[in-house]
Design a protein around this motif. Structure first.
Motif: not given
Length: 247
Positions: A42-43, A65-66, A86-89, A102-103
């Motif tokens: 879950d991002c 979560d960031a 991060l969503a990208e890492a 991704a909610a």
């Protein structure tokens, strides 16, 4: 974390208290699309509402979560591994995830970077599901007041990515084999105080307060009080859901 625009951490505790929960039927539907249920990611988990909901269907749930403050106020319950990322890492191994969710979060991501990570971590034939919500339905006299508040009072304070939610994610890139998903809604039975608390979690409200030093929800309260009445009311949020197979 230089690319992370944090709209919620300053009121993380309030966000955790007043955000509605996603329906169990949504998670059962997503699990039913898969042959195996070993791991979900879950991002942009925020307080972990979706992550906890996934634990009934998956052996392991990773939630990222960031925002450390958001995670500090995460929901308790279920076996979830939380991580600041991060969503990208994400700290996730290649080809180890069956479902990514991704909610109410995709519009805050570097979408291209996030999609690259989805392709990296998801097993072939796994699923990506993204969803969001804009309006809530209470009653016509309440909805009209909240609609004016959303557009007229807060119109200039919504972050740019918000438009993707308003467009039900239909104008955002989605390079996966898309499935026609059924409709789902969140539901709650709330008092006026709970509803006002929810309005206070909106990113535009927080930006308004930072810019003007005044609380727009406080100014709205007398009009809503007059219309609301003394009892609790049902509140409904239709979800905008997109689901795709990752090849």
């Amino acid at each position: 974390m230089a690319r992370f625009h944090d709209h919620f951490s300053r009121r993380a505790a309030v966000y955790a208290r007043y955000r509605p929960h996603y329906p169990p039927e949504l998670f059962h539907y997503l699990a039913g699309l898969l042959l195996r249920h070993r791991q979900a990611w879950d991002c942009g988990t925020g307080n972990g509402q979706a992550a906890v909901g996934l634990t009934a269907m998956f052996e392991r749930v990773v939630a990222t979560d960031a925002s450390l403050r958001q995670l500090a106020h995460r929901e308790r319950g279920g076996a979830v591994q939380f991580a600041v990322a991060l969503a990208e890492a994400p700290p996730i191994r290649d080809r180890s995830v069956d479902l990514v969710t991704a909610a109410q979060a995709l519009h805050w991501f570097d979408v291209d970077g996030f999609y690259r990570e989805v392709q990296r971590v998801v097993v072939p034939g796994g699923v990506l599901a993204v969803w969001g919500y804009v309006r809530c339905d209470v009653a016509p006299e309440i909805d009209a007041i909240v609609g004016r508040f959303y557009t007229d009072t807060l119109g200039g304070y919504w972050p740019p990515g918000r438009r993707y939610v308003e467009e039900r994610y239909r104008t955002i890139a989605f390079p996966f084999d898309e499935i026609a998903a059924p409709d789902f809604s969140m539901r709650a039975q709330w008092t006026l105080g709970e509803f006002l608390g929810y309005l206070g979690t909106w990113s535009a409200v927080q930006r308004y307060v930072a810019a003007t030093g005044t609380d727009p929800v406080a100014a709205l309260t007398p009009e809503l009080t007059e219309r609301w009445g003394g009892a609790s009311r049902p509140v409904t949020w239709p979800l905008a859901l997109r689901v795709g197979i990752v090849r």
